[in-house]
Design a protein around this motif. Structure first.
Motif, PDB file in Angstrom:
ATOM      1  N   ALA A  60       0.842  -1.212   0.000  1.00 55.55           N
ATOM      2  CA  ALA A  60       0.000   0.000   0.000  1.00 55.55           C
ATOM      3  C   ALA A  60       0.873   1.256   0.000  1.00 55.55           C
ATOM      4  O   ALA A  60       0.567   2.233  -0.698  1.00 55.55           O
ATOM      5  N   GLU A  61       1.954   1.225   0.741  1.00 48.97           N
ATOM      6  CA  GLU A  61       2.853   2.383   0.784  1.00 48.97           C
ATOM      7  C   GLU A  61       3.448   2.629  -0.608  1.00 48.97           C
ATOM      8  O   GLU A  61       3.492   3.765  -1.091  1.00 48.97           O
ATOM      9  N   LEU A  62       3.840   1.542  -1.253  1.00 47.88           N
ATOM     10  CA  LEU A  62       4.376   1.661  -2.615  1.00 47.88           C
ATOM     11  C   LEU A  62       3.299   2.225  -3.553  1.00 47.88           C
ATOM     12  O   LEU A  62       3.551   3.169  -4.319  1.00 47.88           O
ATOM     13  N   ALA A  63       2.071   1.672  -3.444  1.00 41.97           N
ATOM     14  CA  ALA A  63       0.971   2.088  -4.330  1.00 41.97           C
ATOM     15  C   ALA A  63       0.705   3.591  -4.211  1.00 41.97           C
ATOM     16  O   ALA A  63       0.417   4.266  -5.203  1.00 41.97           O
ATOM     17  N   ALA A  64       0.814   4.113  -3.002  1.00 49.43           N
ATOM     18  CA  ALA A  64       0.504   5.524  -2.769  1.00 49.43           C
ATOM     19  C   ALA A  64       1.600   6.450  -3.296  1.00 49.43           C
ATOM     20  O   ALA A  64       1.370   7.651  -3.461  1.00 49.43           O
ATOM     21  N   SER A  65       2.767   5.875  -3.591  1.00 46.22           N
ATOM     22  CA  SER A  65       3.899   6.749  -3.933  1.00 46.22           C
ATOM     23  C   SER A  65       4.351   6.645  -5.386  1.00 46.22           C
ATOM     24  O   SER A  65       5.315   7.285  -5.787  1.00 46.22           O
TER      25      SER A  65
END
Ligand code: DC
Length: 224
Positions: A60-65
């Motif tokens: 999720a952190e990757l997806a948001a960035s």
């Protein structure tokens, strides 16, 4: 922003919704959101960065960035062209895995809504009508039998010179369907106000004609 019209086209893989969405967007001169490509990119970038696909917080952190850009039929992330890489069967599997993580879906929500720009948006996916654009002017749910979808995919891959098994493809489609339809969050299902079309015995031209006729009746489009 909310007065910018949206047409949502949801349905399972191989129903023809991607082709339909592109033709409708081109005909109306509207923007196009291929939301499946976003999940495919998140899956592909997780693999590239060595992130486990089950690690919800990290994915999720990757997806948001991710600085994702769609231009000239190419998909890039910080200049890295992923257009072909995200179209493989493996990429589809990985997309389906990351797509069932609630935090990942939440992370791509704003990004998806940012595609809503004048004069309008055609959004294709699984939950465009049920979650992302609930106020859409026209909602289509395009279905087709698993057998016909497997055959279409088989022909596509054969035409690309790839050797594949029809039975293997059918099993893969049934497995992915079960995961997409059975997940707790944003499962694949028609919105209550969606028009359900079954393309099992229809050509893409017939489906396009029906959708354009609905768009015309709603005043979203006029034939030239
Ligand atoms: O449409 P597609 O085959 O490119 O989608 C790839 C995967 O992403 C699919 O298994 C389901 C998931 N997906 C989703 O969960 N929600 C969307 N709006 C679009 C795709």
């Amino acid at each position: 922003m909310t007065d910018i019209p949206v047409i949502t086209i949801d349905g399972p893989s191989g129903s023809g919704k991607g082709t339909l969405a592109k033709v409708i967007a081109d005909t109306l001169g509207w923007h196009l959101l291929d939301s499946g490509a976003l999940y495919r990119i998140v899956g592909a970038m997780s693999v590239r960065r060595g992130i486990q696909l089950e690690d919800e917080a990290a994915v999720a952190e990757l997806a948001a960035s991710l600085p994702i850009s769609f231009a000239d039929d190419r998909v890039t992330v910080s200049g890295l062209d992923l257009t072909d890489e995200i179209r493989t069967e493996d990429a589809g599997e990985n997309a389906s895995k990351v797509a069932h993580l609630p935090a990942v879906r939440a992370a791509v929500l704003d990004l998806q809504r940012s595609f809503r720009k004048a004069p309008g948006l055609v959004a294709d996916g699984r939950d465009m009508g049920t979650v992302v654009f609930t106020q859409a002017a026209l909602k289509i749910f395009l279905d087709a039998s698993a057998e016909v979808r497997a055959e279409r995919r088989y022909k596509q891959l054969k035409n690309k010179g790839l050797s594949v098994s029809l039975r293997g493809l059918l099993e893969q489609i049934q497995e992915r369907d079960a995961r997409d339809r059975g997940r707790a969050i944003a499962p694949l299902k028609p919105a209550e106000d969606a028009i359900v079309l079954d393309s099992t015995n229809m050509t893409i031209e017939m489906v396009v004609e029906q959708v354009l006729s609905h768009a015309q009746n709603l005043g979203l489009w006029q034939p030239e």
